[in-house]
Design a protein around this motif. Structure first.
Motif, PDB file in Angstrom:
ATOM      1  N   GLN A  92       0.868  -1.149   0.052  1.00 52.14           N
ATOM      2  CA  GLN A  92       0.128   0.097   0.117  1.00 52.14           C
ATOM      3  C   GLN A  92       0.819   0.911   0.116  1.00 52.14           C
ATOM      4  N   ALA A  93       2.037   1.134   0.607  1.00 57.41           N
ATOM      5  CA  ALA A  93       2.792   2.526   0.829  1.00 57.41           C
ATOM      6  C   ALA A  93       3.521   2.527  -0.608  1.00 57.41           C
ATOM      7  N   PHE A  94       4.079   1.473  -1.207  1.00 54.75           N
ATOM      8  CA  PHE A  94       4.921   1.763  -2.296  1.00 54.75           C
ATOM      9  C   PHE A  94       4.401   1.211  -3.658  1.00 54.75           C
ATOM     10  N   TRP A  95       3.493   0.686  -3.943  1.00 55.77           N
ATOM     11  CA  TRP A  95       2.762   0.155  -5.186  1.00 55.77           C
ATOM     12  C   TRP A  95       1.989   1.077  -5.749  1.00 55.77           C
ATOM     13  N   PRO A  96       1.811   1.510  -7.173  1.00 57.59           N
ATOM     14  CA  PRO A  96       2.890   1.045  -8.101  1.00 57.59           C
ATOM     15  C   PRO A  96       4.325   1.351  -7.788  1.00 57.59           C
ATOM     16  N   GLY A  97       5.320   0.708  -8.255  1.00 57.27           N
ATOM     17  CA  GLY A  97       6.624   1.091  -7.597  1.00 57.27           C
ATOM     18  C   GLY A  97       7.798  -0.145  -7.915  1.00 57.27           C
ATOM     19  N   PRO A  98       8.972   0.342  -7.503  1.00 62.60           N
ATOM     20  CA  PRO A  98      10.049  -0.584  -7.735  1.00 62.60           C
ATOM     21  C   PRO A  98      10.281  -1.468  -6.587  1.00 62.60           C
ATOM     22  N   LEU A  99       9.374  -2.330  -6.187  1.00 59.92           N
ATOM     23  CA  LEU A  99       9.540  -3.140  -4.940  1.00 59.92           C
ATOM     24  C   LEU A  99       8.593  -4.525  -5.435  1.00 59.92           C
ATOM     25  N   THR A 100       9.517  -5.337  -5.227  1.00 56.79           N
ATOM     26  CA  THR A 100       8.809  -6.879  -5.299  1.00 56.79           C
ATOM     27  C   THR A 100       8.910  -7.915  -4.019  1.00 56.79           C
ATOM     28  N   LEU A 101       7.680  -8.191  -3.803  1.00 61.15           N
ATOM     29  CA  LEU A 101       7.422  -8.915  -2.852  1.00 61.15           C
ATOM     30  C   LEU A 101       7.235 -10.476  -2.930  1.00 61.15           C
ATOM     31  N   VAL A 102       8.270 -11.330  -2.141  1.00 59.50           N
ATOM     32  CA  VAL A 102       8.144 -12.696  -2.376  1.00 59.50           C
ATOM     33  C   VAL A 102       7.645 -13.345  -1.149  1.00 59.50           C
ATOM     34  N   ALA A 103       6.322 -13.958  -1.643  1.00 57.77           N
ATOM     35  CA  ALA A 103       5.303 -14.484  -0.484  1.00 57.77           C
ATOM     36  C   ALA A 103       4.715 -15.907  -0.836  1.00 57.77           C
ATOM     37  N   PRO A 104       4.216 -16.485   0.051  1.00 60.35           N
ATOM     38  CA  PRO A 104       3.557 -17.824  -0.338  1.00 60.35           C
ATOM     39  C   PRO A 104       2.796 -17.713  -1.534  1.00 60.35           C
ATOM     40  N   ARG A 105       2.756 -18.650  -2.254  1.00 62.39           N
ATOM     41  CA  ARG A 105       1.733 -18.655  -3.708  1.00 62.39           C
ATOM     42  C   ARG A 105       0.279 -19.003  -3.212  1.00 62.39           C
ATOM     43  N   ARG A 106      -0.538 -18.339  -3.747  1.00 62.18           N
ATOM     44  CA  ARG A 106      -1.910 -18.647  -3.446  1.00 62.18           C
ATOM     45  C   ARG A 106      -2.267 -19.874  -4.511  1.00 62.18           C
ATOM     46  N   ASP A 107      -3.031 -21.003  -3.881  1.00 57.76           N
ATOM     47  CA  ASP A 107      -3.366 -22.018  -4.545  1.00 57.76           C
ATOM     48  C   ASP A 107      -4.139 -21.808  -5.779  1.00 57.76           C
ATOM     49  N   GLY A 108      -3.992 -22.520  -6.891  1.00 58.40           N
ATOM     50  CA  GLY A 108      -4.769 -22.303  -8.006  1.00 58.40           C
ATOM     51  C   GLY A 108      -4.643 -20.992  -8.695  1.00 58.40           C
ATOM     52  N   SER A 109      -3.450 -20.268  -8.413  1.00 58.69           N
ATOM     53  CA  SER A 109      -3.311 -18.941  -9.196  1.00 58.69           C
ATOM     54  C   SER A 109      -2.971 -18.959 -10.347  1.00 58.69           C
ATOM     55  N   ALA A 110      -2.943 -18.023 -11.283  1.00 60.67           N
ATOM     56  CA  ALA A 110      -2.417 -17.976 -12.599  1.00 60.67           C
ATOM     57  C   ALA A 110      -1.158 -17.857 -12.946  1.00 60.67           C
ATOM     58  N   VAL A 111      -0.364 -18.641 -12.102  1.00 60.27           N
ATOM     59  CA  VAL A 111       1.391 -18.623 -12.223  1.00 60.27           C
ATOM     60  C   VAL A 111       1.429 -20.059 -12.237  1.00 60.27           C
ATOM     61  N   CYS A 112       2.205 -20.457 -13.575  1.00 63.89           N
ATOM     62  CA  CYS A 112       2.570 -22.002 -13.286  1.00 63.89           C
ATOM     63  C   CYS A 112       3.780 -22.337 -12.790  1.00 63.89           C
ATOM     64  N   ASP A 113       3.904 -23.533 -12.361  1.00 62.94           N
ATOM     65  CA  ASP A 113       4.897 -23.991 -11.502  1.00 62.94           C
ATOM     66  C   ASP A 113       6.358 -23.545 -12.006  1.00 62.94           C
ATOM     67  N   LEU A 114       6.521 -23.745 -13.346  1.00 61.38           N
ATOM     68  CA  LEU A 114       7.715 -23.510 -13.984  1.00 61.38           C
ATOM     69  C   LEU A 114       8.213 -22.115 -13.682  1.00 61.38           C
ATOM     70  N   ALA A 115       7.376 -21.046 -13.785  1.00 62.17           N
ATOM     71  CA  ALA A 115       7.432 -19.618 -13.536  1.00 62.17           C
ATOM     72  C   ALA A 115       8.042 -19.362 -12.367  1.00 62.17           C
ATOM     73  N   THR A 116       7.664 -20.093 -11.247  1.00 60.15           N
ATOM     74  CA  THR A 116       8.104 -20.106  -9.812  1.00 60.15           C
ATOM     75  C   THR A 116       9.412 -20.929  -9.340  1.00 60.15           C
ATOM     76  N   ALA A 117       9.918 -21.626 -10.450  1.00 59.58           N
ATOM     77  CA  ALA A 117      10.861 -22.739 -10.418  1.00 59.58           C
ATOM     78  C   ALA A 117      10.426 -23.758  -9.308  1.00 59.58           C
ATOM     79  N   GLY A 118       9.371 -24.102  -9.173  1.00 58.70           N
ATOM     80  CA  GLY A 118       8.711 -25.002  -8.348  1.00 58.70           C
ATOM     81  C   GLY A 118       8.760 -24.711  -6.630  1.00 58.70           C
ATOM     82  N   LEU A 119       8.941 -23.307  -6.713  1.00 57.66           N
ATOM     83  CA  LEU A 119       9.134 -22.856  -4.961  1.00 57.66           C
ATOM     84  C   LEU A 119       7.626 -22.593  -4.442  1.00 57.66           C
ATOM     85  N   GLU A 120       7.670 -22.743  -3.356  1.00 58.34           N
ATOM     86  CA  GLU A 120       6.485 -22.465  -2.605  1.00 58.34           C
ATOM     87  C   GLU A 120       5.902 -21.058  -2.574  1.00 58.34           C
TER      88      GLU A 120
END
Ligand code: TXA
Ligand code: MG
Length: 328
Positions: A92-120
């Motif tokens: 909320q403070a910094f988006w849109p902007g040059p900040l990437t947040l790494v957090a647990p994947r949401r089940d069933g999201s539109a990001v394939c396993d290959l894109a996350t290199a199989g990480l959780e």
């Protein structure tokens, strides 16, 4: 029509008015480079495993190195990742902007396993660039986008840089002019609700600490969780010599602030006025220009830069540019 199955072709060079063509190419499974405020990204539909596989191949990127999902707003980010409270507050403070947040994947999201290199976990960010925003809204789905350069090379901050590195391997580039920030996003991971700095970048750590009201720990050693952290990365062909007082014989010079080296084809200043934001915006383009002036051989000597604010991220990239070039 996308040309991704043709091994040798020239990528399309789209202007802002051609944005619908770029969006259509992405939706059709193509590889489309686009501007963000940080650097140009190479986009593919995050949910299209075949497109993401082509993206890794085009960059020569190791398959263990996960990609950042780019989305138009916080709601779209929460459809991809389960953000802990601190992450949501920083978003909320910094988006849109040059900040990437790494957090647990949401089940069933539109990001394939290959894109996350199989990480959780998944890296997610909302870029602050009008063309990136318009493209993401036109596509209407998450777009993974690593920096649009061959793996290990210097990130692109213009469409010409993208075409130099990947012009025969992608469908097209959407040209938005030079990227205003010039350094990749700052990446934060979370231990529970506690943020940790995985990669310094275009949002200074001090700004994050001010928003958090506490210190931001830097990730220490351990397994590589962000291969942008590999020692040698962002590397030009020429060698890089850091903390130089002046260029040696035959060396090119990358200066900052008040140094006495006269400008010329082999001597550039990141910011004659000593401004770190200007230095960040110039960093990758100047490294490329000096590398070209040296024909990719010899040495680029680099002046000392302050290590606070954006200087910390600039120095991080310079150290990786200077690191021994062993393959990861
Ligand atoms: O500014 C940026 O972040 C640019 C623009 C295009 O958005 N993108 C970018 O992507 O720099 P890339 O792929 O060149 O760097 C992303 C870094 C990599 O070092 C990757 O390992 C790390 O983010 N990363 C992505 N997902 C991750 C995850 N789930 N866990 C840890 N690191 C992750
Ligand atoms: Mg990169």
């Amino acid at each position: 029509m996308t040309q991704r199955d043709t091994p040798r072709h020239r990528a399309a060079h789209w202007r802002a008015a051609d944005l619908p063509a770029a969006a259509a190419a992405l939706r059709a499974g193509g590889l489309v480079a686009f501007p963000t405020e940080t650097v140009y990204g190479l986009g593919a539909l995050a949910g299209d495993g075949a497109a993401v596989a082509r993206l890794y191949a085009a960059k020569g990127r190791p398959l263990f190195n996960p990609l950042i999902a780019h989305v138009a707003d916080l709601a779209a980010a929460e459809a991809v990742a389960v953000l802990p409270p601190a992450a949501r507050a920083l978003a909320q403070a910094f988006w849109p902007g040059p900040l990437t947040l790494v957090a647990p994947r949401r089940d069933g999201s539109a990001v394939c396993d290959l894109a996350t290199a199989g990480l959780e976990t998944v890296g997610v960010r909302v870029p602050d660039h009008p063309l990136a925003q318009a493209l993401l809204r036109a596509v209407g789905a998450p777009v993974v986008a690593p920096s649009a350069n061959p793996s290990g090379a210097v990130s692109p901050t213009t469409a010409a840089h993208v075409l130099d590195g990947l012009g025969d391997r992608i469908d097209g580039v959407l040209d938005g002019g030079p990227c205003p920030v010039g350094l990749e996003s700052t990446i934060l991971g979370f231990h529970g609700d506690d943020p940790v700095l995985l990669r310094p970048g275009g949002l200074p750590a001090e700004a994050i600490e001010a928003a958090l009201g506490r210190a931001l720990p830097r990730a220490a050693g351990g397994p590589v969780t962000a291969p942008g952290q590999l020692a040698s990365h962002y590397a030009p062909g020429a060698a890089v010599r850091l903390s130089a007082a002046a260029p040696g014989p035959g060396e090119a010079w990358l200066g900052f602030g008040q140094d006495a080296v006269p400008p010329g084809p082999r001597a550039l200043s990141l910011s004659p006025a000593g401004d770190l934001a200007e230095a960040a915006a110039n960093l990758f383009a100047h490294l490329r220009a000096l590398d070209r002036a040296l024909a990719g051989r010899g040495t680029i000597a680099v002046a000392v830069l302050p290590d606070h604010g954006l200087g910390a991220a600039i120095n991080d990239r310079l150290r990786r540019a200077a690191a021994p070039r062993e393959a990861p």
